[in-house]
Design an enzyme around this catalytic site. Structure first.
Site, PDB file in Angstrom:
ATOM      1  CB  ALA A  77      -0.947  -0.001   1.192  1.00 11.19           C
ATOM      2  CG  ASN A 157      -3.034   4.031  10.241  1.00 12.58           C
ATOM      3  OD1 ASN A 157      -3.546   4.966   9.632  1.00 12.58           O
ATOM      4  ND2 ASN A 157      -1.875   4.129  10.842  1.00 12.58           N
ATOM      5  CB  SER A 205      -1.506  -3.462   2.239  1.00 13.35           C
ATOM      6  OG  SER A 205      -0.423  -4.193   2.766  1.00 13.35           O
ATOM      7  CB  ALA A 206      -1.062  -8.885   0.201  1.00 11.01           C
ATOM      8  CB  CYS A 330       4.141   4.294  11.192  1.00 10.82           C
ATOM      9  SG  CYS A 330       3.449   2.976  10.208  1.00 10.82           S
TER      10      CYS A 330
HETATM   11  C1  LIG Z   1      -0.258  -0.662   6.492  1.00  8.15           C
HETATM   12  C2  LIG Z   1      -0.779   0.527   5.808  1.00  8.15           C
HETATM   13  C3  LIG Z   1      -0.108   1.095   4.720  1.00  8.15           C
HETATM   14  C4  LIG Z   1       1.209   0.554   4.227  1.00  8.15           C
HETATM   15  O1  LIG Z   1       1.044  -0.695   3.614  1.00  8.15           O
HETATM   16  P1  LIG Z   1       2.314  -1.573   3.211  1.00  8.15           P
HETATM   17  O2  LIG Z   1       1.736  -2.673   2.378  1.00  8.15           O
HETATM   18  O3  LIG Z   1       2.917  -2.050   4.473  1.00  8.15           O
HETATM   19  O4  LIG Z   1       3.224  -0.703   2.424  1.00  8.15           O
HETATM   20  C5  LIG Z   1      -0.658   2.194   4.122  1.00  8.15           C
HETATM   21  N1  LIG Z   1      -1.803   2.716   4.565  1.00  8.15           N
HETATM   22  C6  LIG Z   1      -2.476   2.216   5.609  1.00  8.15           C
HETATM   23  C7  LIG Z   1      -3.755   2.837   6.054  1.00  8.15           C
HETATM   24  C8  LIG Z   1      -1.990   1.103   6.272  1.00  8.15           C
HETATM   25  O5  LIG Z   1      -2.632   0.626   7.319  1.00  8.15           O
END
Ligand SMILES: *Cc1c(COP(=O)(O)O)cnc(C)c1O
Length: 509
Positions: A77, A157, A205-206, A330
């Site tokens: 993502a 998140n 995101s997988a 993060c």
């Molecule tokens: C985890 C997350 C991402 C990042 O995804 P990755 O696949 O780890 O790069 C981006 N946006 C949100 C809202 C997320 O929760």
């Protein structure tokens, strides 16, 4: 030595791979489709790889109601968000240079937006409403004739608050502006219908939906397609939007995870929702808790709870039996209080003592109960360490003198209580609101102080007593990182003030 791993309750940061997705990946890696380069249409290996990827493309598309041709596989993502923002910015720069982005987005959106701001774009940074949601009215008010993209996440998140993306997209389309949504948190947890949401770009995101890490997708609808410039150059893959040989096994795992997520959507939501409700109910009578989740527009399995009267780092440290996040994974490294939580009206110290508990498909009722018991015990213990008033005094014992330093707001507040007989400290106790290092130093100092003369330069009465030392020594002794030296100065201040109070009391007798 075997270390018992904590119960994993951090599914908003990542999810365990579903064994069925892992099996599909392993099979793919060693099979002919794993060998073939999907661009090699001249032989069976290449065609097998291409077919495997197209199957996954259909599975991912089906989860969100998209057309398979609109799926662009990426590394996750983060890349999808970058491709949406930077790609549209590059493709639309000649039409105007204005973006609308809430301050509560994930860093994968915030950072590209900041980058564009440095490159001369104007960004309207939206504030959330008091309930944490981004309102369509706020978006409408920020739109300008030169706006090229609005990017609002589907579910947050940190808090799990869900935005009304359909209403936001309607506002944007009425003004002919493209809309991106980051659906990394909501996909597989809430039903997503791309057409009903009305967005032009959507990130997935997988590894947030029981698939492998390192793969994701950006849905690029025909409306957005002409305006997206790729970030990577070097081949025609993914319709020219993502050059490079695709990782067939990663994509296959993502596809299986997406198919499972679609199949299990209602069951997963009911299961994780009931665990979250059980945890909230089990903690309901603990005073000084604030639940940050939205009452209705929220992700099913996520509980965000702020705890009054305990320091954030100590709270996490006191919960070794559960793997949870403090606000957002993060952000927890930076130590900065979360912007998302502060936007909900939380003071910084309360934002800092926030737990994000995110249940997943494989969690059990017993694990939810264990989490509730662990949190209750940790909060009770930490509050006792900061109990108001002096320690108890038995009849006939001299009263405690106290020295205080620090502030809750700054993450450290220390009270040092001394009981003194003549020139000697007979007992020392600390009451602490602080990080684990501060607490370790005060515990050691309390032990070292009792039996010691009030004059620190005099040798202690008990043999083998470790030297009292000063903040620099404590930091070395307890492995305190240099940036925390200020907290040890607070400890020193509290103890020195208690000592001065004891000396003043002695002079007055
Ligand atoms: C985890 C997350 C991402 C990042 O995804 P990755 O696949 O780890 O790069 C981006 N946006 C949100 C809202 C997320 O929760």
């Amino acid at each position: 030595m075997s270390v018992a791993l904590p119960v994993f309750l951090d599914h908003a940061s990542t999810t365990p791979i579903d064994p069925r997705a892992a099996a599909a990946m392993a099979e793919c890696l060693v099979g002919p489709e794993g060998l073939g380069n999907p661009s090699s249409a001249t032989h069976a290996y290449g065609r097998a790889a291409a077919a495997r990827i197209e199957r996954a493309r259909a599975e991912v598309a089906a989860l969100v109601g998209a057309s398979p041709v609109d799926i662009v596989f990426t590394s996750g993502a983060t890349e999808s968000d970058n491709l949406a923002l930077i790609g549209i910015a590059r493709g639309r720069a000649s039409f105007g240079r204005h973006l609308v982005v809430p301050r509560t987005e994930h860093k994968a959106v915030l950072d590209p937006a900041r980058h564009l701001e440095k490159a001369g774009w104007t960004v309207s940074w939206l504030e959330p409403a008091a309930d944490g949601r981004i309102t369509p009215e706020a978006v409408a008010a920020a739109l300008r004739p030169d706006t090229q993209l609005v990017s609002v996440m589907h579910a947050n998140n940190e808090t799990g608050v869900v935005n009304d993306i359909a209403a936001i997209a309607a506002v944007c389309h009425a003004r002919d502006v493209l809309v991106h949504t980051d659906a990394a948190q909501s996909a597989g947890k809430l039903p997503i219908d791309l057409v009903a949401l009305g967005v032009d770009l959507l990130s997935l995101s997988a590894h947030k939906m029981y698939g492998p890490k390192g793969v994701g997708a950006l849905v690029v609808t025909p409306r957005a397609r002409p305006w997206v410039e790729p970030l990577l150059w070097g081949g025609p893959q993914e319709r020219g939007l993502r050059a490079g040989t695709p990782a067939t096994h990663q994509i296959a795992g993502f596809g299986v995870a997406a198919a499972l997520a679609a199949e299990r959507l209602a069951a997963d939501a009911a299961h994780t929702g009931s665990l979250a409700a059980r945890l909230r109910a089990a903690l309901a009578d603990l005073p000084g808790l604030r639940f940050n989740d939205h009452p209705s527009a929220r992700l099913p399995g996520l509980v965000s709870v702020s705890v009054e009267g305990v320091e954030g780092e100590s709270l996490i440290d006191a919960l070794p039996e559960i793997a949870v996040s403090s606000g957002a994974a993060c952000d927890s490294a930076s130590g900065e209080p979360s912007y998302v939580l502060r936007a909900l009206g939380l003071p910084p110290e309360l934002a800092q003592s926030t737990l994000r508990i995110a249940f997943g498909r494989f969690n059990t009722v017993a694990e939810a109960d264990l989490a509730a018991a662990a949190i209750r015990r940790a909060v009770t213990m930490l509050r006792a360490e900061d109990a108001p008033g002096p320690p108890p005094t038995a009849p006939g014992e001299p009263a405690w003198v106290v020295g205080e330093a620090g502030r809750t707001r700054e993450g450290t507040r220390v009270r040092c209580y001394l009981r003194v007989a003549g020139p000697v400290i007979t007992a020392a106790e600390f009451r602490v609101f602080g990080c684990p290092h501060t607490r370790a130093v005060t515990k050691a100092l309390a032990a070292a102080l009792s039996g010691r003369p009030l004059d620190p330069s005099m040798p202690a009465a008990s043999a083998g007593d470790p030297s009292l030392g000063a903040p620099g020594d404590w930091s070395a002794r307890h492995g305190v990182p240099p940036e925390k030296l200020g907290r040890l100065l607070v400890v020193e201040d509290a103890w020195q003030r208690a000592r001065e109070a004891a000396l003043a009391a002695a002079r007055n007798c």
